[in-house]
Design a protein around this motif. Structure first.
Motif, PDB file in Angstrom:
ATOM      1  N   PHE A 132       0.820  -1.207   0.000  1.00 42.38           N
ATOM      2  CA  PHE A 132       0.000   0.000   0.000  1.00 42.38           C
ATOM      3  C   PHE A 132       0.853   1.255   0.000  1.00 42.38           C
ATOM      4  CE2 PHE A 132      -3.041  -3.119   1.179  1.00 42.38           C
ATOM      5  CZ  PHE A 132      -4.168  -2.718   0.478  1.00 42.38           C
ATOM      6  N   ASN A 133       2.023   1.182   0.598  1.00 48.72           N
ATOM      7  CA  ASN A 133       2.924   2.325   0.573  1.00 48.72           C
ATOM      8  C   ASN A 133       3.652   2.434  -0.765  1.00 48.72           C
ATOM      9  OD1 ASN A 133       2.352   3.110   3.248  1.00 48.72           O
ATOM     10  ND2 ASN A 133       3.746   1.547   4.028  1.00 48.72           N
ATOM     11  N   TYR A 134       3.689   1.323  -1.508  1.00 45.76           N
ATOM     12  CA  TYR A 134       4.359   1.291  -2.814  1.00 45.76           C
ATOM     13  C   TYR A 134       3.423   0.590  -3.803  1.00 45.76           C
ATOM     14  CZ  TYR A 134       8.131   2.003   0.499  1.00 45.76           C
ATOM     15  OH  TYR A 134       8.901   2.484   1.528  1.00 45.76           O
ATOM     16  N   PRO A 135       2.325   1.246  -4.195  1.00 45.87           N
ATOM     17  CA  PRO A 135       1.287   0.576  -4.986  1.00 45.87           C
ATOM     18  C   PRO A 135       1.758   0.064  -6.347  1.00 45.87           C
ATOM     19  CG  PRO A 135       0.836   2.928  -4.796  1.00 45.87           C
ATOM     20  CD  PRO A 135       1.937   2.621  -3.853  1.00 45.87           C
ATOM     21  N   ARG A 136       2.836   0.621  -6.887  1.00 40.49           N
ATOM     22  CA  ARG A 136       3.331   0.145  -8.176  1.00 40.49           C
ATOM     23  C   ARG A 136       4.378  -0.964  -8.024  1.00 40.49           C
ATOM     24  NH1 ARG A 136       1.505   3.937 -12.042  1.00 40.49           N
ATOM     25  NH2 ARG A 136       0.993   5.954 -11.120  1.00 40.49           N
ATOM     26  N   ALA A 137       4.716  -1.314  -6.795  1.00 36.99           N
ATOM     27  CA  ALA A 137       5.750  -2.330  -6.564  1.00 36.99           C
ATOM     28  C   ALA A 137       5.166  -3.730  -6.612  1.00 36.99           C
ATOM     29  CB  ALA A 137       6.418  -2.085  -5.211  1.00 36.99           C
ATOM     30  N   ASN A 138       6.010  -4.688  -6.979  1.00 38.49           N
ATOM     31  CA  ASN A 138       5.642  -6.098  -6.921  1.00 38.49           C
ATOM     32  C   ASN A 138       5.970  -6.690  -5.557  1.00 38.49           C
ATOM     33  OD1 ASN A 138       5.018  -6.198  -9.821  1.00 38.49           O
ATOM     34  ND2 ASN A 138       5.360  -8.393  -9.581  1.00 38.49           N
ATOM     35  N   ILE A 151      13.098  -3.221  -3.667  1.00 38.59           N
ATOM     36  CA  ILE A 151      11.758  -3.072  -4.236  1.00 38.59           C
ATOM     37  C   ILE A 151      11.789  -3.530  -5.687  1.00 38.59           C
ATOM     38  CG2 ILE A 151       9.928  -1.436  -4.821  1.00 38.59           C
ATOM     39  CD1 ILE A 151      10.817   0.277  -2.460  1.00 38.59           C
ATOM     40  N   SER A 152      10.849  -4.417  -6.036  1.00 39.40           N
ATOM     41  CA  SER A 152      10.771  -4.890  -7.420  1.00 39.40           C
ATOM     42  C   SER A 152       9.608  -4.205  -8.138  1.00 39.40           C
ATOM     43  CB  SER A 152      10.605  -6.413  -7.464  1.00 39.40           C
ATOM     44  OG  SER A 152       9.432  -6.823  -6.780  1.00 39.40           O
ATOM     45  N   ILE A 153       9.823  -3.879  -9.420  1.00 40.42           N
ATOM     46  CA  ILE A 153       8.832  -3.186 -10.248  1.00 40.42           C
ATOM     47  C   ILE A 153       8.813  -3.851 -11.620  1.00 40.42           C
ATOM     48  CG2 ILE A 153       8.017  -0.934 -11.077  1.00 40.42           C
ATOM     49  CD1 ILE A 153      10.180   0.325  -9.224  1.00 40.42           C
ATOM     50  N   ASP A 196       9.889  -7.361 -18.040  1.00 40.36           N
ATOM     51  CA  ASP A 196      10.976  -7.643 -17.092  1.00 40.36           C
ATOM     52  C   ASP A 196      10.589  -7.166 -15.701  1.00 40.36           C
ATOM     53  OD1 ASP A 196      12.486  -8.665 -19.126  1.00 40.36           O
ATOM     54  OD2 ASP A 196      13.871  -6.965 -19.277  1.00 40.36           O
ATOM     55  N   LEU A 197      11.083  -7.871 -14.707  1.00 36.11           N
ATOM     56  CA  LEU A 197      10.880  -7.454 -13.315  1.00 36.11           C
ATOM     57  C   LEU A 197      12.204  -6.913 -12.808  1.00 36.11           C
ATOM     58  CD1 LEU A 197       8.697  -7.401 -11.113  1.00 36.11           C
ATOM     59  CD2 LEU A 197       9.521  -9.628 -10.333  1.00 36.11           C
ATOM     60  N   LEU A 198      12.225  -5.632 -12.447  1.00 32.32           N
ATOM     61  CA  LEU A 198      13.459  -4.971 -12.024  1.00 32.32           C
ATOM     62  C   LEU A 198      13.531  -4.904 -10.505  1.00 32.32           C
ATOM     63  CD1 LEU A 198      13.478  -1.950 -14.523  1.00 32.32           C
ATOM     64  CD2 LEU A 198      14.218  -4.306 -14.900  1.00 32.32           C
ATOM     65  N   TYR A 199      14.689  -5.227  -9.955  1.00 32.18           N
ATOM     66  CA  TYR A 199      14.909  -5.191  -8.514  1.00 32.18           C
ATOM     67  C   TYR A 199      15.854  -4.030  -8.191  1.00 32.18           C
ATOM     68  CZ  TYR A 199      12.789  -9.808  -8.224  1.00 32.18           C
ATOM     69  OH  TYR A 199      11.908 -10.868  -8.282  1.00 32.18           O
ATOM     70  N   PRO A 212       6.437   5.321 -11.338  1.00 24.82           N
ATOM     71  CA  PRO A 212       5.467   5.687 -12.374  1.00 24.82           C
ATOM     72  C   PRO A 212       6.036   5.664 -13.782  1.00 24.82           C
ATOM     73  CG  PRO A 212       6.024   7.588 -11.001  1.00 24.82           C
ATOM     74  CD  PRO A 212       6.656   6.400 -10.371  1.00 24.82           C
ATOM     75  N   ARG A 213       7.354   5.714 -13.934  1.00 25.33           N
ATOM     76  CA  ARG A 213       7.964   5.669 -15.260  1.00 25.33           C
ATOM     77  C   ARG A 213       8.091   4.235 -15.758  1.00 25.33           C
ATOM     78  NH1 ARG A 213      12.849   9.897 -15.948  1.00 25.33           N
ATOM     79  NH2 ARG A 213      12.417   9.255 -18.097  1.00 25.33           N
ATOM     80  N   ILE A 214       8.177   3.294 -14.808  1.00 22.87           N
ATOM     81  CA  ILE A 214       8.405   1.891 -15.182  1.00 22.87           C
ATOM     82  C   ILE A 214       7.091   1.129 -15.284  1.00 22.87           C
ATOM     83  CG2 ILE A 214       9.463  -0.277 -14.428  1.00 22.87           C
ATOM     84  CD1 ILE A 214      11.643   1.458 -13.071  1.00 22.87           C
ATOM     85  N   ASP A 215       6.232   1.260 -14.264  1.00 23.74           N
ATOM     86  CA  ASP A 215       4.928   0.582 -14.270  1.00 23.74           C
ATOM     87  C   ASP A 215       3.842   1.635 -14.436  1.00 23.74           C
ATOM     88  OD1 ASP A 215       2.606  -0.817 -13.871  1.00 23.74           O
ATOM     89  OD2 ASP A 215       3.315  -1.914 -12.122  1.00 23.74           O
ATOM     90  N   THR A 216       3.292   1.704 -15.636  1.00 20.98           N
ATOM     91  CA  THR A 216       2.264   2.708 -15.924  1.00 20.98           C
ATOM     92  C   THR A 216       0.858   2.141 -15.786  1.00 20.98           C
ATOM     93  OG1 THR A 216       2.361   2.135 -18.282  1.00 20.98           O
ATOM     94  CG2 THR A 216       3.777   3.932 -17.525  1.00 20.98           C
ATOM     95  N   GLU A 217       0.757   0.843 -15.452  1.00 22.27           N
ATOM     96  CA  GLU A 217      -0.557   0.199 -15.383  1.00 22.27           C
ATOM     97  C   GLU A 217      -1.120   0.147 -13.963  1.00 22.27           C
ATOM     98  OE1 GLU A 217      -0.018  -3.616 -17.130  1.00 22.27           O
ATOM     99  OE2 GLU A 217       0.484  -2.823 -19.121  1.00 22.27           O
ATOM    100  N   ALA A 218      -0.257  -0.013 -12.967  1.00 20.90           N
ATOM    101  CA  ALA A 218      -0.729  -0.122 -11.581  1.00 20.90           C
ATOM    102  C   ALA A 218      -1.259   1.225 -11.100  1.00 20.90           C
ATOM    103  CB  ALA A 218       0.404  -0.591 -10.675  1.00 20.90           C
ATOM    104  N   PRO A 219      -2.192   1.212 -10.142  1.00 20.33           N
ATOM    105  CA  PRO A 219      -2.739   2.480  -9.628  1.00 20.33           C
ATOM    106  C   PRO A 219      -1.699   3.249  -8.819  1.00 20.33           C
ATOM    107  CG  PRO A 219      -3.514   0.624  -8.317  1.00 20.33           C
ATOM    108  CD  PRO A 219      -2.782   0.042  -9.482  1.00 20.33           C
TER     109      PRO A 219
END
Length: 441
Positions: A132-138, A151-153, A196-199, A212-219
């Motif tokens: 929840f603190n990192y909504p775009r993170a995996n 943190i993975s994105i 790709d999943l970036l760590y 926001p530059r890497i994952d543009t789909e997540a809220p």
């Protein structure tokens, strides 16, 4: 080491499979068939008996154990076994798996001489809460000794052009590409592909600025959540979300379990029964308006299906609890955020604790394909003032020196100061070599 495992279930089996190639492993269980299956495939000593019966341990009376691990599904059995085993044989350390977090707040662990306790439901629910603190993170991992996080994105198809340079105090320490982990020796944005999943490891704000530059789909923010599964895990996750002030809807097949969940959560979350399916439930109850869905049942296939269904109904972030390790890669390939289930979390956490020493702390990442090793320089350390070099044969490993709030590449001769932390990111195959180097400094 001489290791005794109480319980031959999924956790016990996976621990025995991982530890038996390099340690002497004894497994105790009253299920003779489970022990037979273990003995057929693993080099272990099976002991048939009740872990709560003192007579069981008399079969081992002439032995000593470096480690006793109690990992059955029953808290009472695990607690009693750690008490009884110490009266029969000499045990240096005891690890225990406990479902009830009451024991985390009580003094029972200390009274029974338990070295460490693992609370699986809390591990999984806290992992979900961190998203929840990192909504775009995996995934988000925290560490002892440093505020830096791992943190993975995931790279979206519509990702913006990646920056030429990473923010200060941020490093790329892994790329999962087509199910394989690659540890790059620098930032090369041209080699990164969608999917790709970036760590990233380092300062939180720097990593957050990349999201926001890497994952543009997540809220960008998460306020409304749907949890599928109202068992113990679903209830625990829902309670964590409610503590964060989120709007939570809990979906469950079993009407009786719906009642139990409603009672446990004191009516703060809407509990929905889906006995006759969920196809219309998304429309009727507006589930598709949620920013995030967590499938938290014990059935991985059901969790995958619900995540795909939720995505079809417009939920932008879908999370599946992973109970069976063989489903991990499938979930990743489908673009689903994967959270370790209670049993998988227990296994990984215990293995990390076993392999961590008083000197070196170990954590796994990328589904166990990569390892993070940390060594802190304490005030009395003989390393203070010494100049040390990285190991000669480090292959794909990345080394850093964490000094105060700085992340410094460890590539040549370095003078060590009090409070420094040496961090190593390496493929799983290089773990032993890197551990030897860190321990031998």
């Amino acid at each position: 080491m001489d290791i005794i495992i109480a319980g031959a279930g999924k956790v016990g089996y996976n621990l025995a499979r991982t530890l038996s190639p390099v340690h002497n492993v004894t497994v105790i269980d009253r299920n003779a068939e489970a022990l037979h299956r273990l003995q057929e495939s693993l080099d272990i000593l099976p002991v048939h008996g009740d872990i709560e019966d003192p007579q069981t341990y008399r079969k081992l009376i002439d032995q000593e154990a470096d480690l006793f691990i109690a990992v059955t599904n029953l808290d009472e059995a695990n607690l009693i076994s750690t008490l009884i085993v110490g009266d029969t044989i000499e045990v240096k350390r005891k690890f225990i798996r406990l479902r009830n977090d009451f024991f985390a707040k009580s003094g029972i662990r200390e009274k029974l001489g338990i070295t460490d306790a693992v609370f699986p439901l809390q591990l999984t629910s806290e992992t979900v809460r961190s998203l929840f603190n990192y909504p775009r993170a995996n995934n988000v991992k925290s560490f002892v000794y440093t505020p830096f996080k791992l943190i993975s994105i995931r790279v979206s198809e519509g990702a913006e052009a990646l920056p030429e340079e990473l923010p200060a105090n941020v490093a790329l320490v892994g790329i999962e590409h087509k199910r394989e982990l690659w540890i790059p020796q620098g930032w090369e944005p041209d080699r990164i592909e969608s999917g790709d999943l970036l760590y990233f490891f380092g300062a939180v704000e720097g990593i957050r600025s990349l999201c926001p530059r890497i994952d543009t789909e997540a809220p960008g923010e998460i306020e409304r959540c749907v949890v599928f599964g109202a068992g113990d895990l679903g209830i625990t996750i829902a309670s964590k979300l409610l503590e964060e002030g989120k709007d939570v809807k809990l979906v469950e097949k079993d009407p009786r379990q719906c009642e139990l969940a409603d009672e446990a959560l004191e009516g703060e979350a809407m509990t929905l029964n889906c006995k006759y399916g969920t196809s219309t439930l998304f429309e009727e109850e507006g589930l598709g308006h949620a920013e995030m869905m967590i499938a938290a049942t014990e059935d991985d296939e059901y969790n995958i299906i619900k995540c795909l269904e939720a995505r079809e109904h417009g939920i932008r972030k879908v999370v599946a609890v992973n109970n069976e390790m063989e489903y991990y890669n499938l979930m990743h390939s489908l673009g689903i955020v994967v959270v370790r289930g209670p049993k998988v979390s227990t296994f990984h956490t215990i293995v990390e604790k076993i392999h961590s020493s008083r000197v070196v702390t170990e954590r796994k990442y990328c589904g166990g394909k990569g390892v993070v090793l940390l060594r802190k320089v304490f005030p009395a350390s003989r390393l203070i003032g010494r100049e040390i070099s990285p190991p000669k044969h480090r292959e794909e490993a990345l080394l850093f020196l964490l000094r105060q709030e700085s992340l410094l590449p460890f590539e040549g001769l370095v003078s060590i100061e009090e409070g420094d932390v040496i961090a190593v990111f390496a493929p799983e195959a290089s773990t032993e070599e890197m551990e030897r180097w860190l321990n031998g400094l």
